[in-house]
Design an enzyme around this catalytic site. Structure first.
Site, PDB file in Angstrom:
ATOM      1  N   ASP A   1       0.954  -1.231  -0.011  1.00  0.00           N
ATOM      2  CA  ASP A   1      -0.047  -0.058   0.002  1.00  0.00           C
ATOM      3  C   ASP A   1       1.030   1.449   0.013  1.00  0.00           C
ATOM      4  OD1 ASP A   1       1.014  -0.217   2.521  1.00  0.00           O
ATOM      5  OD2 ASP A   1      -0.775  -0.303   3.560  1.00  0.00           O
TER       6      ASP A   1
ATOM      7  N   CYS B   1       4.688  -0.318   2.842  1.00  0.00           N
ATOM      8  CA  CYS B   1       5.366  -1.589   3.014  1.00  0.00           C
ATOM      9  C   CYS B   1       6.843  -1.513   3.653  1.00  0.00           C
ATOM     10  CB  CYS B   1       5.399  -2.327   1.754  1.00  0.00           C
ATOM     11  SG  CYS B   1       6.464  -1.707   0.246  1.00  0.00           S
TER      12      CYS B   1
ATOM     13  N   HIS C   1       8.600  -4.292  -3.879  1.00  0.00           N
ATOM     14  CA  HIS C   1       7.722  -4.665  -2.452  1.00  0.00           C
ATOM     15  C   HIS C   1       8.775  -4.931  -1.349  1.00  0.00           C
ATOM     16  CE1 HIS C   1       4.663  -5.285   0.303  1.00  0.00           C
ATOM     17  NE2 HIS C   1       5.027  -6.508   0.223  1.00  0.00           N
TER      18      HIS C   1
END
Length: 293
Positions: free
Chosen positions: A155, A158, A277
């Protein structure tokens, strides 16, 4: 007539909002289904792909039918309203007029639908693609250290959430909000350590002082993604090394000058089909079980 049009737009907006919510809930459900199936179980993975496609198709058909029904009902209500107020008006052969606002909403909804379809396709493709291979490599690397990935939501927060999770293991309760605020403050008070590494993506020139200030403000006020510079700042703030484990490269340790036990993050290039990520780590479940028996 204006009241009918306003009501029409309100009802359609509510329906489109519900559709977007249901799509997000379905994606969360699909993610849970994927996490529940072992990565090496090819038979169940194949069935999962079919189930995902079926769920998405059923939802798409349901949403299309609901939208068509709403438009049909709205059209009928509009005709009834006009008939009451203008009894002599002949409505035959006059198609319903679509307002500019409605056209914009429909275009926005179509773009959102297309984006979500691309994401879903990338998710399914990655079951056997780059994401899957990356996950397998990371699982092996971590298992050798009696660790496994702890999933962190994708989002924009992270990296900070992964740091927050690691700090909880050390009984240090720093929230994402606090971590972002302290990161920005540290970078602003050590401009010379960070400014030379930031460049304008359009010109390639080093950030101006004003651009650097805006960069730091975005760290605090938005879900701006954090990277190497923010990790460097956090290692100094916490006076703790931070180790970043990757699938295809040796681990990177930021803040090696500190002697504390490092925080461990996992850096993934292909997570969720959406790009880079960060995840956290935790001890392997079977290792914990053995130690508690």
């Amino acid at each position: 007539m204006e009241a009918v049009l306003t009501e029409e737009l309100d009802e359609e907006e509510q329906l489109l909002r519900r559709h977007r919510k249901e799509k997000k809930e379905l994606q969360a459900k699909i993610q849970g289904m994927k996490n529940a199936v072992p990565k090496n179980d090819k038979k169940r993975r194949k069935q999962l792909t079919e189930d995902v496609a079926k769920l998405e198709k059923e939802m798409e058909q349901k949403h299309r039918e609901e939208l068509e029904q709403l438009k049909l009902t709205t059209k009928e209500n509009k005709i009834d309203s006009v008939a009451v107020n203008i009894s002599n008006l002949v409505l035959e052969n006059q198609p319903p007029r679509i307002s500019k606002a409605q056209k914009r909403r429909e275009k926005k909804a179509a773009l959102e639908k297309e984006r979500e379809e691309r994401i879903a396709e990338a998710e399914i493709e990655n079951l056997t693609g780059a994401r899957h291979m990356e996950s397998e490599k990371l699982a092996q690397i971590l298992a050798a250290r009696q660790l496994e990935i702890k999933q962190i939501p994708s989002d924009g927060h992270c990296m900070y959430k992964a740091i927050e999770d690691q700090l909880k293991e050390k009984d240090c309760a720093l929230t994402v909000v606090a971590l972002r605020s302290q990161t920005a403050e540290y970078m602003q008070s050590h401009v010379e350590d960070f400014l030379p590494f930031l460049t304008n993506p359009n010109t390639g020139d080093m950030y101006t002082p004003e651009e650097f200030q805006k960069y730091c403000e975005d760290i605090v006020n938005t879900a701006a993604w954090g990277g190497q510079l923010e990790l460097r700042a956090l290692s100094h703030i916490l006076q703790t090394p931070i180790e970043i484990i990757q699938a295809d490269s040796p681990p990177i340790i930021v803040g090696e000058e500190y002697s504390k036990k490092p925080l461990i993050l996992v850096y993934m290039r292909h997570a969720y089909g959406l790009g880079e990520h960060y995840n956290s780590v935790t001890r392997l479940v079977n290792i914990v079980t053995e130690n508690c028996s």
